[in-house]
Design a protein around this motif. Sequence first.
Motif, short mmCIF file in Angstrom:
data_model
loop_
_atom_site.label_atom_id
_atom_site.label_comp_id
_atom_site.label_asym_id
_atom_site.label_seq_id
_atom_site.Cartn_x
_atom_site.Cartn_y
_atom_site.Cartn_z
N LYS A 192 3.73 4.08 -5.60
CA LYS A 192 3.00 4.56 -6.76
C LYS A 192 2.17 5.78 -6.39
N THR A 193 1.45 5.72 -5.27
CA THR A 193 0.64 6.89 -4.90
C THR A 193 1.53 8.08 -4.62
N GLN A 194 2.69 7.81 -4.01
CA GLN A 194 3.60 8.92 -3.75
C GLN A 194 4.02 9.61 -5.04
N LEU A 195 4.36 8.78 -6.01
CA LEU A 195 4.82 9.35 -7.27
C LEU A 195 3.68 10.04 -8.01
N ASP A 196 2.48 9.51 -7.83
CA ASP A 196 1.34 10.09 -8.54
C ASP A 196 0.95 11.46 -8.00
N GLU A 197 1.38 11.72 -6.78
CA GLU A 197 1.02 13.00 -6.19
C GLU A 197 1.44 14.19 -7.02
N ARG A 198 2.44 13.99 -7.81
CA ARG A 198 2.96 15.15 -8.54
C ARG A 198 1.90 15.76 -9.44
N HIS A 199 0.92 14.93 -9.88
CA HIS A 199 -0.12 15.48 -10.76
C HIS A 199 -1.04 16.42 -10.01
N ASN A 200 -1.13 16.21 -8.70
CA ASN A 200 -2.05 17.05 -7.93
C ASN A 200 -1.38 18.32 -7.44
N ASP A 201 -0.08 18.25 -7.29
CA ASP A 201 0.61 19.40 -6.73
C ASP A 201 0.41 20.63 -7.59
N LYS A 202 0.05 21.70 -6.91
CA LYS A 202 -0.25 22.91 -7.65
C LYS A 202 0.78 24.00 -7.37
N SER A 203 0.87 24.39 -6.13
CA SER A 203 1.70 25.56 -5.83
C SER A 203 3.18 25.23 -6.00
N VAL A 204 3.93 26.30 -6.16
CA VAL A 204 5.38 26.13 -6.31
C VAL A 204 5.95 25.47 -5.08
N GLN A 205 5.45 25.88 -3.93
CA GLN A 205 5.91 25.32 -2.67
C GLN A 205 5.77 23.80 -2.66
N ASN B 230 13.79 4.26 -3.29
CA ASN B 230 12.85 3.25 -2.82
C ASN B 230 12.34 2.40 -3.97
N LYS B 231 12.05 3.08 -5.07
CA LYS B 231 11.53 2.36 -6.23
C LYS B 231 12.57 1.36 -6.72
N GLN B 232 13.82 1.82 -6.74
CA GLN B 232 14.89 0.95 -7.20
C GLN B 232 15.01 -0.27 -6.30
N SER B 233 14.98 -0.05 -4.99
CA SER B 233 15.17 -1.20 -4.09
C SER B 233 13.96 -2.12 -4.15
N LEU B 234 12.79 -1.55 -4.44
CA LEU B 234 11.61 -2.40 -4.61
C LEU B 234 11.81 -3.34 -5.80
N ALA B 235 12.31 -2.77 -6.90
CA ALA B 235 12.54 -3.58 -8.09
C ALA B 235 13.54 -4.70 -7.79
N THR B 236 14.60 -4.34 -7.07
CA THR B 236 15.62 -5.33 -6.74
C THR B 236 15.03 -6.48 -5.94
N ARG C 41 2.36 -0.22 -3.97
CA ARG C 41 1.22 0.71 -4.02
C ARG C 41 1.57 2.04 -3.39
N ILE C 42 2.25 2.00 -2.25
CA ILE C 42 2.60 3.25 -1.56
C ILE C 42 3.48 4.11 -2.45
N VAL D 41 6.45 -12.14 2.33
CA VAL D 41 7.23 -11.14 1.60
C VAL D 41 6.47 -10.61 0.39
N GLY D 42 5.78 -11.50 -0.31
CA GLY D 42 5.04 -11.08 -1.50
C GLY D 42 4.05 -9.98 -1.19
N ALA D 43 3.26 -10.18 -0.14
CA ALA D 43 2.25 -9.20 0.24
C ALA D 43 2.90 -7.87 0.61
N GLN D 44 3.99 -7.97 1.36
CA GLN D 44 4.71 -6.76 1.77
C GLN D 44 5.18 -5.97 0.56
N LEU D 45 5.71 -6.71 -0.41
CA LEU D 45 6.25 -6.05 -1.59
C LEU D 45 5.15 -5.32 -2.35
N SER D 46 3.99 -5.97 -2.51
CA SER D 46 2.96 -5.33 -3.31
C SER D 46 2.37 -4.13 -2.55
N LYS D 47 2.34 -4.23 -1.20
CA LYS D 47 1.88 -3.10 -0.42
C LYS D 47 2.81 -1.90 -0.63
#
Lengths: 114, 607
Positions: B324-337, B352-358, B321-322, B312-318
């Motif tokens: 986090k990268t998803q949320l980080d994408e917002r910095h790259n997004d350029k177009s309005v679309q 998802n983030k909330q359930s991860l924390a739980t 990471r996913i 479970v530990g490994a699954q959780l940390s994996k």
Amino acid sequence: THVRDAIEQSNPGSVEASLISARECYRKGRNDLGVSICEEARKLCKQQSSLQETYGESFVGLSLHDTVKKLLEQGEIKLADKLRSEYRMPDKRYWWLRILVMADSYKWDDLEKF
Amino acid sequence: MKETKMSNHLSGGRLNVSILQETMRKELLNLLHICEGSKLIIWDEWLANPVGLVAQYSLLMEHEVADIFPLKPGTLPTISVKHIIFIARPKLVLMDLVTDYILSLRNKQSTSVEFHLFFVPRRSELCEKHLKNRGVLGTLSIEEFRCDIFPFDSDVMSLELQNDFRENYLEGDPTCLYNAAQAIRTIQQLYGIIPRVYGKGEAAKQVWDLLCRLNKEEQGSPRGASTSCIDQLLLLDRAIDFTSVMATQLTYEGLIDELYGIRSSTVTFPGHKFVSPDDARPEVTAREKKRIILNSSEELFAELRDCNFTAVGAQLSKKARIIKTQLDERHNDKSVQEIKQFVSRLPQMLANKQSLATHTAIAEYIKETTDSFEFHDTIQCEEDFINGIDNDKVCPFIEDLIAQKAPLTKVLRLICLQCVTGSGLKPKVLEYYKRELVQVYGLSTWLTLCNLEKCGLLKAQTGPRHYTVLRKTLHLTMEEFEIEAKEKSYLSSKYIPLTVRLSEHISKNKGWSAIADVLGSLPGPLLEELQSLQPRMTRRNSISSENSSSMENARVVLVFFIGGCTYHEISALRSISQQEESNVEFVILTTKLINGNTFMESLMEDY
């Protein structure tokens, strides 16, 4: 069911009576272990009520283990030893008990002397 | 709107469990409509959680339910309503509570109140008589709320019977068998007749016979005429496999249950690990208990629940990471679309983030226990027994536990495990344990021990050791290297429950015949029947090849555990259907979800 009666009663006299009838039932059913368990419980109950008189604290209803523990906590090692041999408590368990009681009451010096 | 969203998780499988939920809910609402005007509901507390799975609180509010109280001794605050509805199981203790309440209210209140009593799942002669004797039957209108199966998940349903195993095996009260037979009828009415029926064990046979009788009695009434989408029904008596109950469950969901106790998909944790930085009042969260609902509607939990806890530990940390990268994408997004797209995904991502924390918090709680030496030793001891090491001697670990007066349930679980895996204990060993237990835990333990003997959990060794044979033929234990070879994620533990192996066998073969001789060593008869569309034409032991073509397609097998099942067993069944070559889907029906502790406690004397 006589055993159940014995557990529910608080008066040592009636506990003993129930245990005796339970013992007889087991004897009829040729359940040797049952007989000896009842006999032991009866003997214990008797001793407990006399202990109760000496110390003014409630002993009846406790298991053998807890009785011995209570005696150890009161520092009555001799009495505890006597019960131990009488009921053939295994050494391993008795010494566990001794150590745990000492640790609980912070008698670290005694524990070291062991 | 909210209703439909809540039950999405039920319709995921090939068997649409939400139909069941829908039916039960309608039933309740119809009953509520009988009582027009404002009403007050008084619950049998045992039912509150399970019925919550059928009808949420908010739904009841919409139907003029003013308030809900648990049914327990003591007076309740009086509210002026037109109807007071008791919802209770047919138990005499509860009838007394109902009576007391009605009588006390009668003395106080002058306004006319109508009383109703809904029996769940059906009325009982005895209870009505009891109410009559106490002189309140006349003031009550009695209805049946025929809710006998509670939907837990897309593949799990439970009857939620309290103490069913004890009632059947110790008290000789077969009500639970009757309830089980009725439940199968309910399922067949909703989903059609199940063509193939298998079973093992005394209770399985009894349930089946009862079902046949009930079908005969009601020949005239209409019944589900079509063949079911369920292909096979497997009835398993809990008494054939105690090993799986006594061993500690090591799956994520199983461990949550072992340590915190899951009741009708709901579990409560202490709050202090759930404090998040953006909490308005952290100190309040820390003190409060946190209630969490566990089912497959939560994506992350659906992935984690069947894993071995070590993974479970490994699954959780994996997962972390996913996200986090998803949320980080917002910095790259350029177009309005692109930004628009991102925003539309945002709610899901935050959830998802909330359930991860739980689940990280839950995993931390569990880790506190699983890291302890005591836990390791216990697991080691269990593994030895399951692998047949030292089953015939007094186990020093158990001796130590007794000497330290460890919780009695724990000690008894280990002793019973030693006994079932050794196919009985040597008389001397058994006697030694008994004497020890009585000396340490008191005389009432003696009665508990008698109970355990009565239902076959404890016994002296007689004859050959069946467990060893079963373990080898049915491949119940896995060696380390075998686990490596098969995919790790498939197996959640080194031990595969006997019940699971039997289900697997039934789903792959057309009957018991291949392993019949092995099964002879288990208690109770074997059952193998064919149900045609008219159940009264059931023929015995006639396995024809009529629809062998459908056997090639994916099949749905309903496994009915009579006497309860564990989360570990459910997980193992799930992972079998997830295997690549498999085309089987298991649906689990059980009289109750149990674990070793709850099972043991239900058999103890002062329970």
